[in-house]
Structure formats: structure tokens, C-alpha cells
Enzyme design. Structure first.
Site, PDB file in Angstrom:
ATOM      1  N   THR A 158      12.125  -7.367 -11.244  1.00 53.59           N
ATOM      2  CA  THR A 158      11.664  -8.742 -11.386  1.00 53.59           C
ATOM      3  C   THR A 158      10.503  -9.017 -10.431  1.00 53.59           C
ATOM      4  OG1 THR A 158      13.899  -9.453 -11.992  1.00 53.59           O
ATOM      5  CG2 THR A 158      12.363 -11.160 -11.260  1.00 53.59           C
TER       6      THR A 158
ATOM      7  N   GLN B 272      -7.171  -1.151   3.925  1.00 51.78           N
ATOM      8  CA  GLN B 272      -7.835  -1.728   5.085  1.00 51.78           C
ATOM      9  C   GLN B 272      -9.167  -2.386   4.728  1.00 51.78           C
ATOM     10  OE1 GLN B 272      -6.830  -2.925   8.482  1.00 51.78           O
ATOM     11  NE2 GLN B 272      -5.775  -1.029   7.953  1.00 51.78           N
TER      12      GLN B 272
ATOM     13  N   HIS C 287      -0.979  -8.304   2.882  1.00 47.56           N
ATOM     14  CA  HIS C 287      -0.839  -8.787   4.250  1.00 47.56           C
ATOM     15  C   HIS C 287      -1.993  -8.366   5.150  1.00 47.56           C
ATOM     16  CE1 HIS C 287       0.616  -5.183   6.610  1.00 47.56           C
ATOM     17  NE2 HIS C 287       0.710  -4.721   5.387  1.00 47.56           N
TER      18      HIS C 287
ATOM     19  N   GLY D 177       0.787  -1.221   0.000  1.00 44.96           N
ATOM     20  CA  GLY D 177       0.000   0.000   0.000  1.00 44.96           C
ATOM     21  C   GLY D 177       0.817   1.267   0.000  1.00 44.96           C
ATOM     22  N   THR D 178       1.908   1.301   0.739  1.00 46.55           N
ATOM     23  CA  THR D 178       2.708   2.525   0.811  1.00 46.55           C
ATOM     24  C   THR D 178       3.279   2.892  -0.549  1.00 46.55           C
ATOM     25  OG1 THR D 178       3.253   2.209   3.146  1.00 46.55           O
ATOM     26  CG2 THR D 178       4.757   3.566   1.857  1.00 46.55           C
TER      27      THR D 178
ATOM     28  N   CYS E 254       3.620   5.058  18.567  1.00 45.22           N
ATOM     29  CA  CYS E 254       4.529   4.607  19.621  1.00 45.22           C
ATOM     30  C   CYS E 254       5.769   3.947  19.051  1.00 45.22           C
ATOM     31  CB  CYS E 254       3.807   3.652  20.572  1.00 45.22           C
ATOM     32  SG  CYS E 254       3.043   2.234  19.797  1.00 45.22           S
TER      33      CYS E 254
ATOM     34  N   ASN F 230      -8.008   3.016   8.924  1.00 43.29           N
ATOM     35  CA  ASN F 230      -7.266   1.944   9.572  1.00 43.29           C
ATOM     36  C   ASN F 230      -7.279   2.030  11.092  1.00 43.29           C
ATOM     37  OD1 ASN F 230      -5.580   4.271   8.659  1.00 43.29           O
ATOM     38  ND2 ASN F 230      -4.078   3.345  10.030  1.00 43.29           N
TER      39      ASN F 230
ATOM     40  N   SER G  87      -3.072  -4.024  -0.244  1.00 39.43           N
ATOM     41  CA  SER G  87      -1.894  -4.680   0.323  1.00 39.43           C
ATOM     42  C   SER G  87      -2.272  -6.064   0.802  1.00 39.43           C
ATOM     43  CB  SER G  87      -1.333  -3.845   1.479  1.00 39.43           C
ATOM     44  OG  SER G  87      -0.054  -4.287   1.864  1.00 39.43           O
TER      45      SER G  87
END
Length: 406
Positions: free
Chosen positions: A255, A197, A219, A78-79, A345, A169, A217
Site C-alpha cells: 500500500t 545526493q 529526505h 535510495g537504499t 562510526c 555523498n 530519496s
């Protein structure tokens, strides 16, 4: 408070941060990490097998989004997708229209840092970024977008892109993307949504949303980390951000990771099976968790959209009075719960969440105590029972230890 007993299950309630790789995705990936390891850019048999697997995975992923295979470009997540579309839209506009007029991008105050920090780069490129406010639920008012577009016309600036996330998110609020995209298109301006998200958790169809670009994304829905995609509607192209061997139809060289692309497709297919039924089940458990935490814990309020139909089913978010959010997360971890706070954090920042602040929580006695619990797809009634016991206890303990009122 003592650590959780070794017999007590540890509950992972930070799925909005990342999800475990599903066994089905791992099984699909394994051949392309072992015997079918070819570079899809080659012309021999092993390379051709890899290329076929890559394009099959692309087509399967695109179909689940209501897109065509040639509209989906593989990225690292996503970034990268967000940064590429932001910079690419500005460069595209200048290529088409020149640089005689100011160029800007319009986004919202509750976007992921991939977008908000990406806008810093746009300013270095000589473009401007207008950040729209949100209401107390985290929603963008369509009238606010219309007003920003009117301002651009009045000020003689061209808007190269509007980018508003589909689902937040931190608090789970779902934006009214079809309406916002229609307002943008009425002015001839392309529209992008960060759907990182949302994909795999609610139905996502690019035609129903009416977007020109969409980021995702893997993950976030039990696919592999480090892989994702950028959807670009047919006829809407942007310049490449990574130059090289011309992969991804010349727009994203390097690749391709065949195994990860295959894993992403398998994970998304699994996530989309009975998606609405699972969302109803998880949403009901989420609602029970929220109501119980509020009932048992004074000085706690829910954040985000109150209408469950307009928020992600898996996210329960709270703000706690006189509580240090980072301390709360540490106590929850010791009690057997993986959770998250909205503050940054991980970077050592003590600043409150930009999402919470944008939603109007500017009182330091409240905005330092954010808590997000993001539930797994297979969360059980027993998991919720344990969360209902552990979360209120940890909030009270954190309040005693935070010392804000002293």
C-alpha cells in the site's frame, strides 16, 4: 573545550545525512495523514481521492526530473531503489538471455554502501561485480569504464548494468554521467545512477544525463524520510523485488504512502525553485568556509573535486593530519556544530572511509581524520562566520587529544 553557550546558535551542518522536513511539505502532507487517509487501491470516494493525490504527486515529481509519470516507481528511499535496480538488472538479463554466460555489474569504488553492499548480494546470486577505481578527486575515468567493458567481452561475460553515482555523498564530486552513460549505451548496456545526493541540489534531468534508471530519496531535499523513487526509462523494465497486491504497476507491491509521496513532490518543487541561484549562493559560502579553514588550520587538506563547477555546492570536505575523525565530530557537537566523518562510526568501525581510501589516501595519519560539513539551503553569512571560528578550534583540540603522534 567547554560546551557552546546556550546563547550561541547550534549549526546543523550534516544536511548530506538528512534534512529537516520543510513546512511546505508538512502542510501538503497533513490532509493525507488526517481526513484524506484512504487506501489508493480502493474504489470508493475516499480511496479515489487518495489515488488522485498519489498520481498527481508522481506526475509532479517526474516532471521535475524530465521524466514521465509512468516511469517513476515509489520506493522507501535510495537504499531500496539501489538494491532493486542491481538485482533487477541481473534477473532481467538472465530472463532475456539465459544463464549460459557469466553476468556482471560494473560500479565504482566510491559508491554509497547501498550499491557496494548490494553487490555482495549479486555475488550470492552467482553474478560478479567489477569495481572501477577513481582518481584523487573521486572521479571515474571514462577510459576505465571502456576498459572494463572490453575486459568483459574478452572474458566472455555479459554486463547487465553499469551503476555510477551522480554526486558523491562524502566529498561532493559530480561524475560525468552523460559521457559514462554514452559509453555504456554504445555497448547496448543499461546505465543507472544513484542521484540521491544530487536531486534537489543541482539540476537533474534524466534525458540530459542519458540514464535508464535513477534513484532518489526525499529526505535529502527536505521531504519525508522513508520515501523515494526509482526512475525506469520507458521500455526498460526489471522484475519486481516485492510481491503482493500489484501496486506500482505490479513492480513494487504494498500500500502506497500517499502523504509521503505528496510531501516528496512538494519538497522537490520547493527545492527546484531558483535552484541554480541558490546553488551559486551556497557554493560561494562553502568556498569561503573551505578557504578560511585551510588558512587557519595547519595539517588540513580539502578532499573531492577542486573545480567548484564539478562538485555539490553544499559540501565542504576535509582530511586532517593526526586527528581522530570521530573525536572531532564529538568536539564539534559540544562546540555547537553538527558534522560528520567519513568513517562508519555509527557501527563502531574504526576503518577509514572507503571513499577517501579509494581516492588514494592510504596513510593512517591522514585517512582517519575525515570531516564533512554539508550546508543548509538557507545557510547565512553569520553561520559561516561561526563555522570559521569553531571548526579550526575543534580540529586543533582534536589533534591534541587524538594522540596519534605519541
Amino acid at each position: 573545550m567547554s560546551d557552546a553557550s546556550s546563547q550561541d546558535p547550534y549549526i546543523y551542518a550534516d544536511n548530506a545525512a538528512t534534512t529537516p522536513l520543510s513546512p511546505r511539505a508538512l502542510e501538503a502532507m497533513t490532509p493525507y495523514l488526517t481526513e484524506s487517509f484512504g487506501n489508493p487501491g480502493g474504489i470508493h470516494r475516499i480511496a479515489r481521492d487518495a489515488a488522485c493525490a498519489l498520481e498527481d504527486a508522481r506526475a509532479r515529481t517526474a516532471e521535475l526530473l524530465g521524466a514521465h509519470a509512468h516511469e517513476l516507481y515509489l520506493t522507501s528511499g535510495g537504499t531500496e531503489s539501489d538494491n532493486w535496480i542491481l538485482q533487477g538488472a541481473v534477473r532481467r538479463h538472465r530472463d532475456l538471455h539465459g544463464t549460459s554466460r557469466p553476468v556482471r555489474v560494473i560500479t565504482s569504488a566510491v559508491e554509497h554502501h547501498a550499491v557496494l553492499h548490494g553487490c555482495r548480494r549479486l555475488r550470492e546470486m552467482g553474478a560478479d561485480a567489477v569495481v572501477l577505481p577513481v582518481d584523487g578527486s573521486g572521479r571515474v575515468d571514462p577510459a576505465s569504464l571502456s576498459g572494463a567493458l572490453d575486459d568483459a567481452e574478452r572474458e566472455g561475460a555479459d554486463v547487465a548494468l553499469v551503476s555510477i553515482m551522480l554526486a558523491n555523498n562524502e566529498v561532493g564530486t559530480i561524475e560525468d554521467i552523460p559521457v559514462l552513460a554514452r559509453i555504456s549505451h554504445e555497448r547496448g548496456i543499461p546505465f543507472h545512477t544513484d542521484a540521491v545526493q544530487a536531486v534537489g541540489h543541482i539540476p537533474v534531468d534524466v534525458d540530459e544525463l542519458g540514464v535508464d534508471a535513477l534513484s532518489l530519496s526525499a529526505h535529502k531535499f527536505h521531504g519525508p524520510r522513508g520515501t523515494g523513487a526509482l526512475y525506469l526509462r520507458d521500455g526498460f523494465s526489471i522484475p519486481p523485488m516485492v510481491e503482493g497486491g500489484g501496486q506500482e504497476r505490479g513492480l513494487r507491491s504494498g500500500t502506497q504512502d500517499v502523504a509521503s509521496a505528496v510531501g516528496m513532490a512538494a519538497a522537490l518543487e520547493e527545492a527546484c525553485e531558483d535552484l541554480e541561484g541558490r546553488a551559486r549562493r551556497v557554493g560561494a559560502l562553502r568556498d569561503r568556509l573551505v578557504s578560511t579553514v585551510l588558512e587557519r588550520t595547519p595539517g588540513v587538506r580539502p578532499t573531492g573535486e577542486p573545480d567548484p563547477r564539478r562538485r555539490l555546492p553544499s559540501i565542504a570536505s576535509f582530511i586532517c593530519h593526526d586527528v581522530d575523525g570521530e573525536l572531532l565530530v564529538v568536539l564539534l557537537d559540544r562546540a555547537g556544530v553538527a558534522a560528520a566523518t567519513g568513517s562508519a562510526c555509527s557501527t563502531g568501525s574504526t576503518e577509514p572511509s572507503h571513499v577517501i581510501t579509494a581516492m588514494g589516501w592510504d596513510d593512517p595519519s591522514w585517512n582517519r581524520g575525515t570531516l564533512r560539513l554539508s550546508l543548509a539551503d538557507d545557510v547565512t553569512d553569520h553561520d559561516i562566520d561561526l563555522l570559521c571560528e569553531r571548526v579550526p578550534r575543534c580540529i586543533e583540540r582534536a589533534r591534541l587529544l587524538s594522540g596519534f603522534s605519541r
